[in-house]
Scaffold this active site. Structure first.
Site, PDB file in Angstrom:
ATOM      1  N   SER A 143       5.607  -4.215  -4.228  1.00  0.00           N
ATOM      2  CA  SER A 143       6.952  -4.257  -3.637  1.00  0.00           C
ATOM      3  C   SER A 143       7.046  -5.376  -2.617  1.00  0.00           C
ATOM      4  O   SER A 143       6.048  -5.741  -1.975  1.00  0.00           O
ATOM      5  CB  SER A 143       7.187  -2.909  -2.949  1.00  0.00           C
ATOM      6  OG  SER A 143       8.251  -2.990  -2.047  1.00  0.00           O
ATOM      7  N   TYR A 161       4.759   4.580   2.933  1.00  0.00           N
ATOM      8  CA  TYR A 161       4.998   4.118   1.560  1.00  0.00           C
ATOM      9  C   TYR A 161       4.603   2.646   1.418  1.00  0.00           C
ATOM     10  O   TYR A 161       3.840   2.267   0.522  1.00  0.00           O
ATOM     11  CB  TYR A 161       6.475   4.306   1.172  1.00  0.00           C
ATOM     12  CG  TYR A 161       6.849   3.537  -0.072  1.00  0.00           C
ATOM     13  CD1 TYR A 161       6.467   3.985  -1.330  1.00  0.00           C
ATOM     14  CD2 TYR A 161       7.552   2.319   0.014  1.00  0.00           C
ATOM     15  CE1 TYR A 161       6.778   3.252  -2.472  1.00  0.00           C
ATOM     16  CE2 TYR A 161       7.867   1.589  -1.119  1.00  0.00           C
ATOM     17  CZ  TYR A 161       7.479   2.060  -2.360  1.00  0.00           C
ATOM     18  OH  TYR A 161       7.775   1.327  -3.485  1.00  0.00           O
ATOM     19  N   LYS A 196       1.298   0.516  -0.623  1.00  0.00           N
ATOM     20  CA  LYS A 196       1.340  -0.624  -1.550  1.00  0.00           C
ATOM     21  C   LYS A 196       0.374  -1.722  -1.088  1.00  0.00           C
ATOM     22  O   LYS A 196      -0.306  -2.346  -1.906  1.00  0.00           O
ATOM     23  CB  LYS A 196       2.769  -1.178  -1.654  1.00  0.00           C
ATOM     24  CG  LYS A 196       3.769  -0.217  -2.275  1.00  0.00           C
ATOM     25  CD  LYS A 196       3.512  -0.013  -3.768  1.00  0.00           C
ATOM     26  CE  LYS A 196       4.425   1.018  -4.389  1.00  0.00           C
ATOM     27  NZ  LYS A 196       4.075   1.415  -5.745  1.00  0.00           N
ATOM     28  N   ASN A 238      14.803  -5.778  -5.007  1.00  0.00           N
ATOM     29  CA  ASN A 238      15.611  -4.547  -5.089  1.00  0.00           C
ATOM     30  C   ASN A 238      16.228  -4.352  -6.476  1.00  0.00           C
ATOM     31  O   ASN A 238      17.319  -4.863  -6.755  1.00  0.00           O
ATOM     32  CB  ASN A 238      16.714  -4.573  -4.025  1.00  0.00           C
ATOM     33  CG  ASN A 238      16.154  -4.371  -2.629  1.00  0.00           C
ATOM     34  OD1 ASN A 238      15.282  -5.114  -2.183  1.00  0.00           O
ATOM     35  ND2 ASN A 238      16.634  -3.367  -1.930  1.00  0.00           N
ATOM     36  N   GLY A 255      13.484   1.197  10.604  1.00  0.00           N
ATOM     37  CA  GLY A 255      12.568   0.421   9.762  1.00  0.00           C
ATOM     38  C   GLY A 255      13.232  -0.642   8.899  1.00  0.00           C
ATOM     39  O   GLY A 255      12.536  -1.444   8.273  1.00  0.00           O
TER      40      GLY A 255
HETATM   41  P1  NAD Z   1      10.669   6.687 -10.127  1.00  0.00           P
HETATM   42  O1  NAD Z   1      10.426   7.765  -9.129  1.00  0.00           O
HETATM   43  O2  NAD Z   1      11.929   6.723 -10.905  1.00  0.00           O
HETATM   44  O3  NAD Z   1       9.443   6.603 -11.151  1.00  0.00           O
HETATM   45  C1  NAD Z   1       8.131   6.945 -10.802  1.00  0.00           C
HETATM   46  C2  NAD Z   1       7.593   7.856 -11.885  1.00  0.00           C
HETATM   47  O4  NAD Z   1       6.250   8.206 -11.578  1.00  0.00           O
HETATM   48  C3  NAD Z   1       8.382   9.166 -12.014  1.00  0.00           C
HETATM   49  O5  NAD Z   1       8.679   9.380 -13.381  1.00  0.00           O
HETATM   50  C4  NAD Z   1       7.420  10.226 -11.489  1.00  0.00           C
HETATM   51  O6  NAD Z   1       7.614  11.485 -12.112  1.00  0.00           O
HETATM   52  C5  NAD Z   1       6.066   9.600 -11.798  1.00  0.00           C
HETATM   53  N1  NAD Z   1       4.972  10.032 -10.925  1.00  0.00           N
HETATM   54  C6  NAD Z   1       4.938  10.057  -9.562  1.00  0.00           C
HETATM   55  N2  NAD Z   1       3.742  10.507  -9.143  1.00  0.00           N
HETATM   56  C7  NAD Z   1       2.998  10.772 -10.252  1.00  0.00           C
HETATM   57  C8  NAD Z   1       1.681  11.252 -10.474  1.00  0.00           C
HETATM   58  N3  NAD Z   1       0.898  11.615  -9.469  1.00  0.00           N
HETATM   59  N4  NAD Z   1       1.236  11.382 -11.747  1.00  0.00           N
HETATM   60  C9  NAD Z   1       2.040  11.046 -12.797  1.00  0.00           C
HETATM   61  N5  NAD Z   1       3.299  10.594 -12.643  1.00  0.00           N
HETATM   62  C10 NAD Z   1       3.772  10.458 -11.396  1.00  0.00           C
HETATM   63  O7  NAD Z   1      10.532   5.292  -9.336  1.00  0.00           O
HETATM   64  P2  NAD Z   1      10.876   3.815  -9.806  1.00  0.00           P
HETATM   65  O8  NAD Z   1      12.013   3.330  -8.987  1.00  0.00           O
HETATM   66  O9  NAD Z   1      10.944   3.751 -11.274  1.00  0.00           O
HETATM   67  O10 NAD Z   1       9.584   3.053  -9.262  1.00  0.00           O
HETATM   68  C11 NAD Z   1       8.484   2.748 -10.103  1.00  0.00           C
HETATM   69  C12 NAD Z   1       7.424   2.027  -9.302  1.00  0.00           C
HETATM   70  O11 NAD Z   1       7.997   0.836  -8.736  1.00  0.00           O
HETATM   71  C13 NAD Z   1       6.867   2.816  -8.117  1.00  0.00           C
HETATM   72  O12 NAD Z   1       5.497   2.520  -8.001  1.00  0.00           O
HETATM   73  C14 NAD Z   1       7.635   2.254  -6.938  1.00  0.00           C
HETATM   74  O13 NAD Z   1       6.910   2.390  -5.748  1.00  0.00           O
HETATM   75  C15 NAD Z   1       7.758   0.792  -7.338  1.00  0.00           C
HETATM   76  N6  NAD Z   1       8.885   0.085  -6.684  1.00  0.00           N
HETATM   77  C16 NAD Z   1      10.145   0.568  -6.818  1.00  0.00           C
HETATM   78  C17 NAD Z   1      11.199  -0.099  -6.187  1.00  0.00           C
HETATM   79  C18 NAD Z   1      12.611   0.422  -6.309  1.00  0.00           C
HETATM   80  O14 NAD Z   1      13.476  -0.040  -5.563  1.00  0.00           O
HETATM   81  N7  NAD Z   1      12.914   1.335  -7.213  1.00  0.00           N
HETATM   82  C19 NAD Z   1      10.963  -1.255  -5.430  1.00  0.00           C
HETATM   83  C20 NAD Z   1       9.648  -1.730  -5.330  1.00  0.00           C
HETATM   84  C21 NAD Z   1       8.608  -1.050  -5.972  1.00  0.00           C
HETATM   85  N1  UFG Z   2      21.947   1.066   2.844  1.00  0.00           N
HETATM   86  C1  UFG Z   2      23.128   1.520   3.422  1.00  0.00           C
HETATM   87  N2  UFG Z   2      23.544   2.785   3.118  1.00  0.00           N
HETATM   88  C2  UFG Z   2      22.857   3.612   2.276  1.00  0.00           C
HETATM   89  C3  UFG Z   2      21.657   3.131   1.682  1.00  0.00           C
HETATM   90  C4  UFG Z   2      21.237   1.853   1.998  1.00  0.00           C
HETATM   91  O1  UFG Z   2      23.770   0.810   4.193  1.00  0.00           O
HETATM   92  O2  UFG Z   2      23.282   4.761   2.067  1.00  0.00           O
HETATM   93  C5  UFG Z   2      21.500  -0.296   3.140  1.00  0.00           C
HETATM   94  C6  UFG Z   2      20.135  -0.338   3.803  1.00  0.00           C
HETATM   95  O3  UFG Z   2      20.260  -0.236   5.202  1.00  0.00           O
HETATM   96  C7  UFG Z   2      19.618  -1.701   3.339  1.00  0.00           C
HETATM   97  C8  UFG Z   2      20.291  -1.908   1.970  1.00  0.00           C
HETATM   98  O4  UFG Z   2      21.375  -0.993   1.927  1.00  0.00           O
HETATM   99  O5  UFG Z   2      20.111  -2.660   4.194  1.00  0.00           O
HETATM  100  C9  UFG Z   2      19.355  -1.641   0.828  1.00  0.00           C
HETATM  101  O6  UFG Z   2      18.768  -0.373   1.019  1.00  0.00           O
HETATM  102  P1  UFG Z   2      17.909   0.363  -0.107  1.00  0.00           P
HETATM  103  O7  UFG Z   2      17.457   1.657   0.471  1.00  0.00           O
HETATM  104  O8  UFG Z   2      18.649   0.391  -1.383  1.00  0.00           O
HETATM  105  O9  UFG Z   2      16.691  -0.650  -0.313  1.00  0.00           O
HETATM  106  P2  UFG Z   2      15.581  -1.160   0.714  1.00  0.00           P
HETATM  107  O10 UFG Z   2      15.690  -2.639   0.767  1.00  0.00           O
HETATM  108  O11 UFG Z   2      15.632  -0.437   1.983  1.00  0.00           O
HETATM  109  O12 UFG Z   2      14.249  -0.704  -0.013  1.00  0.00           O
HETATM  110  C10 UFG Z   2      13.990  -0.983  -1.375  1.00  0.00           C
HETATM  111  C11 UFG Z   2      13.103   0.086  -1.967  1.00  0.00           C
HETATM  112  C12 UFG Z   2      11.749   0.083  -1.319  1.00  0.00           C
HETATM  113  C13 UFG Z   2      11.139  -1.267  -1.352  1.00  0.00           C
HETATM  114  C14 UFG Z   2      12.101  -2.312  -0.826  1.00  0.00           C
HETATM  115  C15 UFG Z   2      11.554  -3.680  -1.050  1.00  0.00           C
HETATM  116  O13 UFG Z   2      13.704   1.354  -1.790  1.00  0.00           O
HETATM  117  O14 UFG Z   2      10.907   0.926  -2.068  1.00  0.00           O
HETATM  118  O15 UFG Z   2      13.362  -2.217  -1.495  1.00  0.00           O
HETATM  119  O16 UFG Z   2      11.250  -3.865  -2.388  1.00  0.00           O
HETATM  120  F1  UFG Z   2      10.011  -1.289  -0.604  1.00  0.00           F
END
Ligand code: NAD
Ligand code: UFG
Length: 341
Positions: A124, A149, A153, A179, A297
């Site tokens: 991330s 979290y 990573k 994002n 944060g």
């Molecule tokens: P998500 O929660 O939709 O998908 C994660 C999946 O992993 C889920 O299906 C969950 O059931 C499964 N899981 C969790 N713990 C497990 C375990 N112990 N054993 C087996 N399965 C398990 O999340 P996502 O948004 O698809 O994110 C996928 C990956 O990308 C994650 O590692 C997350 O940290 C990373 N990531 C996501 C974002 C974002 O904004 N969505 C940004 C940066 C990184």
């Molecule tokens: N925000 C709002 N209102 C809300 C939700 C979010 O104003 O209800 C704002 C936040 O303050 C931020 C922006 O929208 O400024 C984006 O917020 P998100 O929560 O959608 O995303 P973040 O950038 O905070 O975090 C995401 C993932 C993290 C990851 C990070 C960088 O959730 O897992 O991007 O990849 F670490």
């Protein structure tokens, strides 16, 4: 080539499984369904007219993983499985380290036991922490993210670096996502958060569909153009294709061993207010919002320098902001209750 996809039933995982199938990879999904539904995989099967082998299991269950590796010819692992709620990770940090760090060690140990060397990790942008200036570039040192979290990573990226030093067969890729938003253009799969969404787009989409009254914009006094935070939003299908590009890169670099990191983003920062406006334009309807205090944060602005992925992976985040909004809305309006519909 057969790919094991941990967390493949989740948001990014299900879109990636679809891309893998479209590129003729065989896929095994391993997921404990703590934050997802099997319905996502059924819909991927329907969209692609292909079968996915699904195994319900936890990444911390080494015995189950071992059985799976013994029975199957696995060439590579894409490791999505993790818990991802930044706020929750500060409340229950041990569960996050157990799941995200220990769980990753378990899968790496089983891979080593069965001599599987190709590993793609869901990292991330949060690993850059607050120490680094934007745009973030892969040559920067890892930072110290404020949440457990984010720390999980960084820890996994360090573990991968140490593993690569000790094992000259290990071939790792850390994909640092910015994002991801949007949904597959069919509207059949998308992001289906449980409870109140933490992330911006799912929240806006639920306001638009009438499930929530109004959006809270967290802060308008940041040092940005309009005072709200800026992020690098990319379409989840572009992100999914980034994984196919990473597998292809590993395949083309047969001599490679070590770990390589790639930023996956568009290279543009977009503000919260700009996102609200873009969504309103896509659905032709106003999104009620109020400005609330900053969320703990939150960094004011970050986006990617994605040149390395552009050049080496031959990958670009091509889909427009407009398409991200339209596809989010198609998914949300067709499935107001997510996969329950
Ligand atoms: P998500 O929660 O939709 O998908 C994660 C999946 O992993 C889920 O299906 C969950 O059931 C499964 N899981 C969790 N713990 C497990 C375990 N112990 N054993 C087996 N399965 C398990 O999340 P996502 O948004 O698809 O994110 C996928 C990956 O990308 C994650 O590692 C997350 O940290 C990373 N990531 C996501 C974002 C974002 O904004 N969505 C940004 C940066 C990184
Ligand atoms: N925000 C709002 N209102 C809300 C939700 C979010 O104003 O209800 C704002 C936040 O303050 C931020 C922006 O929208 O400024 C984006 O917020 P998100 O929560 O959608 O995303 P973040 O950038 O905070 O975090 C995401 C993932 C993290 C990851 C990070 C960088 O959730 O897992 O991007 O990849 F670490």
């Amino acid at each position: 080539m057969q790919v094991l996809v941990t967390g493949g039933a989740g948001y990014i995982g299900s879109h990636t499984v679809l891309s893998l199938l479209e590129n003729n990879y065989d896929v095994i999904v391993y997921d404990n369904l703590t934050n997802s539904s099997l319905e996502s995989i059924k819909r991927v099967e329907k969209l692609t007219s292909k079968k996915v082998k699904f195994v319900e299991g936890d990444i911390c269950d080494k015995e189950k993983l071992s059985q799976l590796f013994k029975q199957s010819d696995i060439d590579a692992v894409i490791h999505f499985a993790a818990l991802k709620a930044v706020g929750e990770s500060a409340e229950i940090p041990l569960r996050y380290y157990q799941n995200n760090v220990h769980g990753t060690v378990c899968i790496l140990e089983v891979m080593q036991q069965y001599q599987v060397h190709n590993f793609i990790f869901s990292s991330s942008a949060t690993v850059y922490g607050e120490e680094n200036d934007v745009p973030y570039v892969e040559t920067m040192k890892l930072g110290s993210p404020s949440s457990p979290y984010g720390a999980s990573k960084v820890m996994v990226e360090r573990i991968l670096a140490d593993l690569a030093l000790s094992d000259n067969k290990f071939r790792g890729v850390s994909l640092r996502y910015f994002n991801p938003i949007g949904a597959h253009e069919s509207g059949e799969i998308g992001e289906d958060p449980k409870g109140i969404p933490n992330n911006l787009l799912p929240y806006i989409a639920q306001v638009a569909v009438g499930k929530r009254d109004k959006l809270s914009v967290f802060g308008e006094d940041f040092p940005t153009k309009d005072g709200s935070c800026e992020r690098d939003y990319l379409h989840v299908m572009d992100l999914a294709q980034g994984h196919v590009a990473a597998l292809d890169w590993l395949d083309r670099h047969s001599e490679f061993n070590g770990v390589e990191a790639f930023n996956l983003g568009t290279g543009n920062g977009v503000s919260v207010f700009a996102i609200v406006q873009a969504f309103e334009k896509a659905i032709n309807k106003a999104i009620p919002f109020e400005v609330s205090p900053r969320r703990a944060g939150d960094l004011s602005a970050f986006w990617a320098n994605a040149s390395k992925a552009n050049k080496e992976l031959n990958w670009h985040a091509n889909r427009s902001l407009e398409q991200m909004m339209t596809d989010t809305w198609r998914w949300q309006s067709n499935n107001p209750n997510g996969f329950l519909d």
